[in-house]
Design a protein around this motif. Structure first.
Motif, PDB file in Angstrom:
ATOM      1  N   ALA A  39       0.646  -1.273   0.330  1.00 43.49           N
ATOM      2  CA  ALA A  39      -0.270  -0.022   0.639  1.00 43.49           C
ATOM      3  C   ALA A  39       0.966   1.467   0.093  1.00 43.49           C
ATOM      4  N   MET A  40       0.348   1.782  -0.674  1.00 46.69           N
ATOM      5  CA  MET A  40       0.752   3.633  -0.560  1.00 46.69           C
ATOM      6  C   MET A  40       1.057   4.095  -0.075  1.00 46.69           C
ATOM      7  N   ASN A  41       1.701   3.364   1.393  1.00 43.29           N
ATOM      8  CA  ASN A  41       2.309   4.293   2.625  1.00 43.29           C
ATOM      9  C   ASN A  41       3.680   4.854   2.015  1.00 43.29           C
ATOM     10  N   LEU A 140       3.888  16.504   1.501  1.00 48.09           N
ATOM     11  CA  LEU A 140       3.611  16.212   1.043  1.00 48.09           C
ATOM     12  C   LEU A 140       3.554  14.729   0.464  1.00 48.09           C
ATOM     13  N   ASP A 141       2.551  14.378   0.265  1.00 48.27           N
ATOM     14  CA  ASP A 141       2.206  12.608  -0.329  1.00 48.27           C
ATOM     15  C   ASP A 141       1.206  12.725  -0.553  1.00 48.27           C
ATOM     16  N   HIS A 142       0.111  13.804  -1.489  1.00 44.63           N
ATOM     17  CA  HIS A 142      -1.381  13.423  -2.459  1.00 44.63           C
ATOM     18  C   HIS A 142      -0.811  13.546  -3.853  1.00 44.63           C
ATOM     19  N   TRP A 143      -1.821  13.898  -4.443  1.00 46.18           N
ATOM     20  CA  TRP A 143      -1.468  13.554  -5.715  1.00 46.18           C
ATOM     21  C   TRP A 143      -0.305  14.191  -6.518  1.00 46.18           C
ATOM     22  N   LYS A 144       1.162  13.831  -7.840  1.00 47.41           N
ATOM     23  CA  LYS A 144       1.929  14.507  -7.501  1.00 47.41           C
ATOM     24  C   LYS A 144       1.861  15.450  -8.499  1.00 47.41           C
ATOM     25  N   ASP A 145       0.682  15.215  -8.559  1.00 44.81           N
ATOM     26  CA  ASP A 145       0.878  17.198 -10.123  1.00 44.81           C
ATOM     27  C   ASP A 145       0.458  18.052  -9.071  1.00 44.81           C
ATOM     28  N   ALA A 168       8.838  16.495   0.750  1.00 39.82           N
ATOM     29  CA  ALA A 168       8.328  15.774  -0.037  1.00 39.82           C
ATOM     30  C   ALA A 168       8.367  14.181  -0.025  1.00 39.82           C
ATOM     31  N   ASP A 169       7.168  13.909  -0.098  1.00 39.37           N
ATOM     32  CA  ASP A 169       7.396  12.094  -0.613  1.00 39.37           C
ATOM     33  C   ASP A 169       8.200  12.053  -1.991  1.00 39.37           C
ATOM     34  N   ASN A 170       8.411  10.540  -2.620  1.00 40.63           N
ATOM     35  CA  ASN A 170       7.892  10.010  -4.185  1.00 40.63           C
ATOM     36  C   ASN A 170       8.281  11.218  -5.282  1.00 40.63           C
ATOM     37  N   VAL A 171       9.632  11.300  -4.613  1.00 39.90           N
ATOM     38  CA  VAL A 171       9.897  13.151  -5.510  1.00 39.90           C
ATOM     39  C   VAL A 171      11.257  12.334  -6.822  1.00 39.90           C
ATOM     40  N   LEU A 198      11.431   3.208  -2.543  1.00 38.16           N
ATOM     41  CA  LEU A 198       9.518   3.250  -2.641  1.00 38.16           C
ATOM     42  C   LEU A 198       9.498   2.168  -1.917  1.00 38.16           C
ATOM     43  N   GLU A 199       8.370   2.835  -0.950  1.00 39.33           N
ATOM     44  CA  GLU A 199       8.035   1.943   0.591  1.00 39.33           C
ATOM     45  C   GLU A 199       7.845   0.214  -0.199  1.00 39.33           C
ATOM     46  N   TYR A 200       8.829  -0.644   1.155  1.00 42.49           N
ATOM     47  CA  TYR A 200       8.086  -2.090   0.782  1.00 42.49           C
ATOM     48  C   TYR A 200       9.087  -2.750  -0.541  1.00 42.49           C
TER      49      TYR A 200
HETATM   50 MG   LIG Z   1       3.598   8.691  -1.190  1.00 42.04          MG
END
Ligand SMILES: [Mg+2]
Ligand SMILES: O=C(NC/C=C/[C@H]1O[C@@H](n2cnc3cncnc32)[C@H](O)[C@@H]1O)c1cc([N+](=O)[O-])cc(O)c1O
Length: 214
Positions: A39-41, A140-145, A168-171, A198-200
């Motif tokens: 899951a995207m935690n 910041l961890d919502h929709w990347k755009d 910011a997550d997921n850069v 990336l998580e997991y």
């Molecule tokens: Mg994220």
């Protein structure tokens, strides 16, 4: 009827975590995501970086964009000093309902204000609705755009002060290229990349920490 993944994640928390123990809630979710369903935690590896930034900033006011199931909400809130406030925005009512129960299981309701709504609508209302002048830390961890437009909106609304930290997550994965370009090239930010995964998974990802210079 079929359960949803967030519902199954909550079930794992209620089954394996101790009420009132945030660390056991975090551990139960990480175990569920490693052993049962991804899951995207933000996850345990990037979560340690998040913890160290929260501890270093020791924020009185925190804004989280994108609650999802409340995993990072619990990580952040468990490290806040007394009387500190974490406002987290989530526009999906089903996710918000799960997150409220995860946050409650961790016993952190008093430190967290979960607002059901869209960041674009709520960022301009932060001061009038919650009496927040500026945020010490934004995760910041919502929709990347949405990272870039919401950052510009926070600037316009005067919600950032000299020294406010954006994390910011997921850069890298899924990636937020326009946001990264902005905070790394703007003279108004001092940015630093924390390489991780990336998580997991073993896929590269990372967190970008940006200090607003005013
Ligand atoms: Mg994220
Ligand atoms: O897509 C990802 N995250 C998007 C997260 C989105 C969450 O934030 C909410 N939201 C969105 N805009 C909103 C505006 N306002 C309020 N809530 C909002 C959505 O309802 C969802 O709960 C993602 C994807 C991967 N991945 O590997 O694919 C890994 C990650 O770590 C991720 O964070």
């Amino acid at each position: 009827t079929q359960s949803t993944r967030p519902q199954r994640l909550l079930g794992a928390v209620q089954k394996n975590a101790t009420r009132g123990d945030p660390r056991s809630v975090v551990q139960a979710i990480d175990q569920f995501c490693r052993q049962k369903e991804w899951a995207m935690n933000v996850g345990d590896e990037k979560g340690c970086i998040l913890d160290s930034v929260v501890s270093e900033v020791n924020p009185a006011t925190v804004l989280e964009l994108g609650t999802y199931c409340g995993y990072s909400t619990v990580r952040i809130a468990s490290l806040l000093p007394p009387h500190a406030k974490l406002i987290t925005l989530e526009f999906n009512p089903d996710f918000a309902a799960i997150a409220r129960q995860v946050i409650a299981w961790a016993g952190l309701e008093d430190k967290v204000h979960l607002v059901e709504g869209a960041s674009g609508d709520w960022i301009p209302k932060m001061t009038e609705q919650f009496g927040v002048k500026t945020f010490d830390l934004v995760f910041l961890d919502h929709w990347k755009d949405r990272y870039l437009p919401d950052t510009m909106l926070m600037e316009e609304c005067g919600l950032l002060r000299k020294g406010s930290i954006l994390l910011a997550d997921n850069v890298i994965c899924p990636g937020t290229p326009d946001y990264l370009e902005y905070v790394r090239s703007s003279p108004r930010y001092e940015s630093q990349y924390f390489k991780s995964h990336l998580e997991y998974t073993k896929v590269e990802d990372g967190l970008e920490k940006s200090v607003f210079l005013g």
